[in-house]
Write an enzyme that holds these catalytic residues in place. Structure first.
Site, PDB file in Angstrom:
ATOM      1  N   ASP A 174       0.848  -1.140   0.078  1.00 49.10           N
ATOM      2  CA  ASP A 174      -0.052   0.035   0.063  1.00 49.10           C
ATOM      3  C   ASP A 174       0.757   1.108   0.206  1.00 49.10           C
ATOM      4  OD1 ASP A 174      -2.995   1.023   1.857  1.00 49.10           O
ATOM      5  OD2 ASP A 174      -2.133   1.654   0.006  1.00 49.10           O
TER       6      ASP A 174
ATOM      7  N   ASP B  17      -7.676  -7.594   1.197  1.00 48.96           N
ATOM      8  CA  ASP B  17      -6.676  -7.796   2.087  1.00 48.96           C
ATOM      9  C   ASP B  17      -7.436  -7.378   3.606  1.00 48.96           C
ATOM     10  OD1 ASP B  17      -6.327  -4.669   1.433  1.00 48.96           O
ATOM     11  OD2 ASP B  17      -5.445  -5.139   3.464  1.00 48.96           O
TER      12      ASP B  17
HETATM   13  C1  K7H Z   1      -9.312  -1.397   6.701  1.00 43.79           C
HETATM   14  N1  K7H Z   1     -10.139  -0.392   5.432  1.00 43.79           N
HETATM   15  C2  K7H Z   1      -9.407   0.184   4.758  1.00 43.79           C
HETATM   16  N2  K7H Z   1      -9.825   0.951   3.842  1.00 43.79           N
HETATM   17  C3  K7H Z   1      -9.046   1.448   2.975  1.00 43.79           C
HETATM   18  C4  K7H Z   1      -9.053   2.203   1.741  1.00 43.79           C
HETATM   19  C5  K7H Z   1      -7.654   2.640   1.125  1.00 43.79           C
HETATM   20  C6  K7H Z   1      -6.662   2.102   1.770  1.00 43.79           C
HETATM   21  C7  K7H Z   1      -6.519   0.992   2.841  1.00 43.79           C
HETATM   22  C8  K7H Z   1      -7.793   0.590   3.408  1.00 43.79           C
HETATM   23  N3  K7H Z   1      -7.900   0.008   4.329  1.00 43.79           N
HETATM   24  N4  K7H Z   1      -5.257   2.388   1.061  1.00 43.79           N
HETATM   25  C9  K7H Z   1      -5.273   3.322   0.046  1.00 43.79           C
HETATM   26  N5  K7H Z   1      -4.086   3.556  -0.310  1.00 43.79           N
HETATM   27  N6  K7H Z   1      -6.486   3.786  -0.307  1.00 43.79           N
HETATM   28  C10 K7H Z   1      -7.714   3.395   0.101  1.00 43.79           C
END
Ligand code: K7H
Length: 370
Positions: free
Chosen positions: A93, A267
């Protein structure tokens, strides 16, 4: 091993799809669940045990690794795969979400985000260019665009403004990513629960062009009904021939509902985090193993003889949790990750056989029995 990155759809059943992502480090069977290895470890798990649960790919985090031990140190040591002894694909991420959810004192501008480390309060900056550099230094196979994740609750104007910033950052991410055969850059669709903003975001991402597309901005407390409402239209705004990745999802029934609505990758920290707190996922629902009712129960958690916890009674698991033994979190994490991979395999098989609906009915019926 494939030398380039590609996605092949094998079968569909309604909106559900099953396929294979080929990468130089191995294949990823979809729909796929990615265990979260935030700080270069899937907590309480040996990498070989993660593989033994059936995982083809795991997730790492730019935010955590840039703070500690730093991407430059991991690069000097041969990259994240070698560092954590996981030679199969890794998706990282980009840091946007973690800065919003973890860091202190954010300052957001068109250029990027400056923030204070949640570890030692030191000051850091993330921009699309720096996020691409960090993910390149880590050596991740699937790189996520650097996006802005608005703190919630947020009104429509804020959601629109944030999405459009993220689309400009997606352009800069693509530019900074460069030409890296065998590696993929995924765009991230934003737009909250606003259908027109979601469509605008998808159009912007398709114009730039990515090897895969994530749906961001969900699993942030909106609840399952609202999330499924968005998934009733958002996946089809994305190219049919590219992987669709729903970020941060979720509970088993969230995962099943997302696969039913055309999602290929997910994930979530849930199986590992809840494993450490004594929550076991089984086909009959959740078992809170610390509860006294399990103290004398000789049965294993799940009748699946493939489950890594098959040789341990609920009474034993109850005991080691009550005694705060290290093996407690290890066993339940291993059990939960295996359970999540087991339902992914069952869904891949059901979609290929055209029997997803029947499988879904059975999935819900077993849980209703409790
Ligand atoms: C646990 N929920 C969650 N919603 C997300 C939403 C995103 C994310 C990670 C997340 N984790 N990473 C990103 N770079 N953008 C959107």
């Amino acid at each position: 091993m494939a030398q380039k990155f590609s996605f092949e759809l094998k079968a569909t059943d309604g909106r559900a799809r099953t396929g294979v992502i080929s990468t130089p480090r191995g294949e990823i069977r979809t729909p796929a669940f990615m265990p979260v290895g935030t700080a270069a470890t899937v907590k309480a798990m040996m990498p070989e045990s993660v593989r033994a649960t059936g995982a083809d790919i795991l997730l790492g985090n730019t935010y955590h690794l840039m703070l500690r031990p730093t991407a430059e140190r991991i690069d000097r040591l041969g990259g994240l795969h070698k560092f954590m002894n996981w030679e199969r694909p890794i998706l990282t991420d980009s840091g946007g979400f973690q800065v919003m959810s973890l860091a202190g004192l954010r300052k957001l501008t068109e250029h990027g985000v400056t923030f204070k480390s949640h570890i030692d309060g030191s000051k850091h900056e993330l921009t699309p260019e720096r996020s691409m550099e960090i993910q390149r230094l880590l050596g991740s196979d699937i790189v996520m665009c650097f996006d802005e994740c608005p703190a919630l609750p947020a009104d429509r104007d804020r959601i629109a403004e944030s999405m459009r910033l993220s689309m400009r950052w997606a352009e800069r991410s693509r530019e900074a990513f460069g030409d890296r055969p065998g590696h993929a850059l995924f765009g991230i669709m934003q737009g909250g629960l606003e259908q027109d903003l979601r469509e605008e975001s998808a159009e912007a991402l398709k114009k730039i062009g990515f090897e895969g597309y994530a749906i961001g901005g969900l699993a942030v407390g909106e609840g399952q009904e609202a999330m499924f409402g968005c998934l009733d239209y958002a996946p089809e705004f994305l190219p049919v021939d590219k992987p669709r990745y729903l970020m941060g999802v979720g509970k088993p029934d969230d995962i099943v509902g997302a696969v039913k609505r055309g999602i290929d990758m997910m994930d979530c920290v849930l199986p590992s985090r809840s494993g450490r707190t004594g929550q076991a996922f089984t086909r009959h629902g959740v078992v809170n193993i610390k509860n006294a009712r399990h103290a004398d129960d000789p049965r294993p958690l799940d009748e699946a003889n493939s489950s890594p916890s098959r040789n341990y009674s609920r009474a034993y698991l109850h005991h080691v949790f009550r005694s705060n033994e290290m093996i407690a979190g290890m066993l339940l994490t291993w059990h939960n990750l295996h359970y999540f991979q087991m339902i992914m395999q069952e869904m891949r098989d059901a979609i290929a056989a055209g029997s997803f609906d029947a499988w879904e009915q059975e999935f819900h019926a077993m849980r209703a029995q409790g």
